[in-house]
Write a protein that holds these residues in place. Structure first.
Motif, PDB file in Angstrom:
ATOM      1  N   GLY A   1       0.793  -1.209   0.000  1.00 27.45           N
ATOM      2  CA  GLY A   1       0.000   0.000   0.000  1.00 27.45           C
ATOM      3  C   GLY A   1       0.832   1.267   0.000  1.00 27.45           C
ATOM      4  N   MET A   2       2.030   1.216   0.574  1.00 28.94           N
ATOM      5  CA  MET A   2       2.908   2.386   0.606  1.00 28.94           C
ATOM      6  C   MET A   2       3.572   2.623  -0.739  1.00 28.94           C
TER       7      MET A   2
ATOM      8  N   HIS B   1       6.909   6.347  -2.733  1.00 35.11           N
ATOM      9  CA  HIS B   1       6.820   5.959  -1.325  1.00 35.11           C
ATOM     10  C   HIS B   1       6.462   7.112  -0.403  1.00 35.11           C
ATOM     11  N   GLU B   2       5.827   8.148  -0.902  1.00 32.29           N
ATOM     12  CA  GLU B   2       5.399   9.253  -0.042  1.00 32.29           C
ATOM     13  C   GLU B   2       3.881   9.330  -0.016  1.00 32.29           C
ATOM     14  N   GLY B   3       3.346   9.828   1.089  1.00 28.48           N
ATOM     15  CA  GLY B   3       1.917  10.040   1.211  1.00 28.48           C
ATOM     16  C   GLY B   3       1.610  11.518   1.334  1.00 28.48           C
ATOM     17  N   SER B   4       0.353  11.837   1.640  1.00 30.51           N
ATOM     18  CA  SER B   4      -0.098  13.223   1.815  1.00 30.51           C
ATOM     19  C   SER B   4       0.188  14.091   0.592  1.00 30.51           C
ATOM     20  N   SER B   5       0.314  13.455  -0.569  1.00 32.68           N
ATOM     21  CA  SER B   5       0.595  14.153  -1.833  1.00 32.68           C
ATOM     22  C   SER B   5       1.926  14.895  -1.821  1.00 32.68           C
TER      23      SER B   5
ATOM     24  N   ASN C   1      -4.519   4.363   1.283  1.00 33.25           N
ATOM     25  CA  ASN C   1      -3.831   4.777   2.513  1.00 33.25           C
ATOM     26  C   ASN C   1      -4.130   3.740   3.584  1.00 33.25           C
ATOM     27  N   THR C   2      -3.100   3.062   4.075  1.00 33.54           N
ATOM     28  CA  THR C   2      -3.317   2.013   5.067  1.00 33.54           C
ATOM     29  C   THR C   2      -3.298   2.541   6.492  1.00 33.54           C
ATOM     30  N   CYS C   3      -2.877   3.787   6.677  1.00 34.09           N
ATOM     31  CA  CYS C   3      -2.959   4.444   7.985  1.00 34.09           C
ATOM     32  C   CYS C   3      -3.322   5.900   7.740  1.00 34.09           C
ATOM     33  N   PRO C   4      -4.598   6.174   7.455  1.00 34.53           N
ATOM     34  CA  PRO C   4      -5.016   7.523   7.072  1.00 34.53           C
ATOM     35  C   PRO C   4      -4.845   8.540   8.202  1.00 34.53           C
TER      36      PRO C   4
END
Length: 306
Positions: free
Chosen positions: A97-98, A143-147, A268-271
């Motif tokens: 997911g990441m 490998h980044e989240g939050s855009s 997102n596996t940990c929103p």
């Protein structure tokens, strides 16, 4: 709620680019647990995270970490070896997911629609992108989240600039075809999809600024879709969640194009669980207050593999 007798460590902070968001999520979660009578405390994980966990007494971990090191299977693996139940997805689902590119590969192989993409390993491959993609395109560190680090490139010059910018966050960068349409997100908690949220922003797309800083971003609840269309989107999102192997909770982002076709963007596996976060908004629309939501997620904590 019934008395929860276990001592809960809320894991937050970490060392990723999403550290500040994680601290806000973790603090909100911790306060909700304390208000609910749970014996909980927070741990701001640093680079010596394993040592921190080894010397701390707790029974269950509520994972409120975002980004690499906390949402990618690393801390989940540590908790497995320590024999500590934890919230959210296990090692493999967290790792997939990441990784935005791997996630899209799983979805594609499962017959689910997701925008065409390619992985870049060097600047030399940018020319091939220009020949095989139509501008604009989305450039994303995988490998980044939050855009974070995501840029919409409108031509070849912007593509090069966006690629160089993305390399600051990740050595692996993905180019994805741009899908014009409306953006939606679907939270899944305890295997049930919550009401769909529609996001409207004046920015080019739902980027970091729109998520955490802008006062002009509009969240539509109800989402504005016909009930039957919303239900199909919930079914699709739950299937996308299951295909990755997620557990406990998660959130799927989707774009519906002008023809009505839904395109899966990422999971997102940990929103986030800040005051602006989407999962609490969807839960509230279902009549679930924040504290109840947090406790319900805690109650899904388990060991996943070892």
């Amino acid at each position: 709620m019934e008395s929860y007798s276990k001592r809960v460590a809320v894991l937050m902070g970490g060392i990723s680019a999403e550290r500040e968001v994680s601290l806000k999520s973790g603090t909100a979660i911790l306060n909700a647990l304390l208000r609910s009578g749970v014996d909980a405390f927070g741990i701001d994980l640093q680079r010596n995270a394993v040592q921190q966990l080894l010397v701390t007494e707790f029974d269950v971990a509520f994972v409120a970490l975002h980004g690499r090191g906390g949402e990618d299977g690393c801390i989940q693996g540590v908790l497995e070896w320590l024999g500590k139940p934890y919230t959210g997805s296990g090692v493999m689902a967290s790792s997939i997911g990441m990784d935005k590119y791997k996630t899209k590969q799983v979805w594609s192989m499962s017959g689910l629609h997701t925008p065409k993409s390619t992985l870049l390993h060097s600047k030399e491959e940018l020319e091939n992108v220009c020949n095989t993609f139509t501008f604009p395109v989305m450039v994303k560190p995988i490998h980044e989240g939050s855009s974070i680090g995501i840029v919409k490139a409108k031509d070849q010059n912007e593509l090069l600039e966006a690629y160089n910018d993305a390399l600051q966050y990740d050595k692996l960068v993905m180019v994805e075809e741009f899908v014009k349409g409306n953006e939606y997100t679907v939270a899944v908690v305890s295997a049930e999809a919550l009401p769909v949220i529609g996001m409207i922003t004046s920015n080019d797309f739902y980027d970091y600024e729109a998520k955490y800083q802008s006062t002009g971003t509009v969240y539509n609840l109800p989402c504005g879709l016909e009930p039957a269309v919303e239900e199909r989107l919930k079914v699709l999102s739950k299937k996308a969640y299951e295909m990755i192997g997620c557990e406990g909770w998660g959130r799927v982002d989707v774009i519906i194009d002008d023809s009505g076709m839904p395109w899966l963007i990422e999971i997102n596996t940990c929103p986030g669980m800040t005051e602006r976060s989407l999962v609490p908004q969807a839960a509230k629309h279902s009549g679930i207050d924040f504290d109840t939501l947090v406790v319900s997620i805690l109650q899904t904590a388990s060991l996943k593999s070892l």
